[in-house]
Design a protein around this motif. Sequence first.
Motif, PDB file in Angstrom:
ATOM      1  N   ARG A  63     -21.587  73.142 -29.426  1.00  0.00           N
ATOM      2  CA  ARG A  63     -22.105  74.517 -29.393  1.00  0.00           C
ATOM      3  C   ARG A  63     -22.756  74.833 -28.048  1.00  0.00           C
ATOM      4  NH1 ARG A  63     -24.745  74.503 -35.351  1.00  0.00           N
ATOM      5  NH2 ARG A  63     -22.814  74.362 -36.541  1.00  0.00           N
ATOM      6  N   VAL A  64     -21.957  74.771 -27.019  1.00  0.00           N
ATOM      7  CA  VAL A  64     -22.422  75.082 -25.667  1.00  0.00           C
ATOM      8  C   VAL A  64     -21.484  76.115 -25.051  1.00  0.00           C
ATOM      9  CG1 VAL A  64     -23.433  72.793 -25.301  1.00  0.00           C
ATOM     10  CG2 VAL A  64     -21.072  73.198 -24.601  1.00  0.00           C
ATOM     11  N   ASP A  65     -21.917  76.724 -23.948  1.00  0.00           N
ATOM     12  CA  ASP A  65     -21.071  77.701 -23.245  1.00  0.00           C
ATOM     13  C   ASP A  65     -20.132  76.934 -22.309  1.00  0.00           C
ATOM     14  OD1 ASP A  65     -23.276  76.876 -21.793  1.00  0.00           O
ATOM     15  OD2 ASP A  65     -23.573  78.787 -20.763  1.00  0.00           O
ATOM     16  N   ARG A  66     -19.086  76.394 -22.893  1.00  0.00           N
ATOM     17  CA  ARG A  66     -18.149  75.521 -22.150  1.00  0.00           C
ATOM     18  C   ARG A  66     -17.434  76.277 -21.038  1.00  0.00           C
ATOM     19  NH1 ARG A  66     -13.687  71.710 -25.205  1.00  0.00           N
ATOM     20  NH2 ARG A  66     -13.527  70.135 -23.543  1.00  0.00           N
ATOM     21  N   TYR A  67     -17.281  75.618 -19.902  1.00  0.00           N
ATOM     22  CA  TYR A  67     -16.598  76.243 -18.774  1.00  0.00           C
ATOM     23  C   TYR A  67     -15.079  76.184 -18.940  1.00  0.00           C
ATOM     24  CZ  TYR A  67     -21.050  75.887 -16.187  1.00  0.00           C
ATOM     25  OH  TYR A  67     -22.350  75.990 -15.770  1.00  0.00           O
ATOM     26  N   PHE A  68     -14.420  77.255 -18.516  1.00  0.00           N
ATOM     27  CA  PHE A  68     -12.964  77.231 -18.384  1.00  0.00           C
ATOM     28  C   PHE A  68     -12.644  76.683 -16.994  1.00  0.00           C
ATOM     29  CE2 PHE A  68     -13.435  80.567 -21.595  1.00  0.00           C
ATOM     30  CZ  PHE A  68     -12.504  80.126 -22.538  1.00  0.00           C
ATOM     31  N   LEU A  69     -11.533  75.970 -16.892  1.00  0.00           N
ATOM     32  CA  LEU A  69     -11.127  75.405 -15.597  1.00  0.00           C
ATOM     33  C   LEU A  69     -10.210  76.371 -14.867  1.00  0.00           C
ATOM     34  CD1 LEU A  69     -10.417  71.709 -16.680  1.00  0.00           C
ATOM     35  CD2 LEU A  69     -12.545  72.682 -15.807  1.00  0.00           C
ATOM     36  N   ASN A  70     -10.246  76.316 -13.547  1.00  0.00           N
ATOM     37  CA  ASN A  70      -9.318  77.153 -12.773  1.00  0.00           C
ATOM     38  C   ASN A  70      -7.939  76.473 -12.725  1.00  0.00           C
ATOM     39  OD1 ASN A  70      -9.403  75.139 -10.807  1.00  0.00           O
ATOM     40  ND2 ASN A  70     -10.680  76.310  -9.381  1.00  0.00           N
TER      41      ASN A  70
END
Length: 332
Positions: A63-70
């Motif tokens: 439950r975290v604001d996971r980063y999207f990868l470029n």
Amino acid sequence: MMREFEIERQFDIKIEVLKANKGVYYLKTNKGERCLKKINYGPQKLLFVYGAKEHLIKNGFDRVDRYFLNTEGEPYALVNEDLYTLSEWLEGRECDFHNIEEVKIAAKTLAIMHEASKGYDPPDNSKLKTDLGRWTHLMAKRIKSLDKMRDMIRKKSVKSDFDMIYLTSMEFYKDIGKKALTTLEGSNYYELCAAADQEKSFCHHDYTYHNIVLNKNNDVHVIDFDYCKREVRTFDISNFMIKVLKRVDWNMDFAKAIVQSYNSVSILSNEEMEVLYAYLQFPQRYWRLANRYYYNEVNWGQGTFATKLQGMINEQEKFLKLLGDFKEEYKL
């Protein structure tokens, strides 16, 4: 428009709507709702934060604001020297620190997060962030700086309202600052730091209401790990407690509820309780406000500073009572 084009290109999305929202940007894209954030630190630090979140997810705390990868597999877009991260847009409301049930949920969540943080090896090319073993030095330095700020005032020919309030209150806070340092120096602080270093755990370091998001089912997401670092967990707990307690008139019931809820997941030892008490004692809020005022860290109006300082002083008795009750309750 250059920025939007680069964000689209690097993250392989199409932006349909972009709106500023509390220091971040809300995006509606062809792949769903996203949160775009400009980062004010370098890529090595960001990789530490990215790795920390991925570690939590791997350990079941997702439950975290996971980063999207470029498109290159990096957790950011680089636009004209500026770094931007993209994460899922989380619907929900900020945790209400006046509501004891929500505070309990937040305390329990913090314990689950700390447990999941254990065993974190940061990525090779990241910058290790740590405050382990630094707090005796930091407290001593901040106590000294209270004197420095007093000396700055004495040299002024015209003194502001803030100056006058500071001069009459500084000795009180310097005194409890010294007591906090004595508590910390007499505790097992360094042993706890060594244990935290060995277990490779980390703290959020900004665990407050706007970073604790509850949805309609009261499920919690923890966001904004920008300040996370290696640290003893009692730092996070004390920081969270003070942010709650200052809003509820230093109510001991809330303090007990936080400790109890945290302990229901992971029990704090007597040694940790002592360090927690030292952090609670230390007049961090007073030091920070004065520091911001005298070193121009924030552009608030003169009146705002003086009002905040006076408000803090008006709480002195309640604050001291809470410290006394806490000490007695946990036999410190």
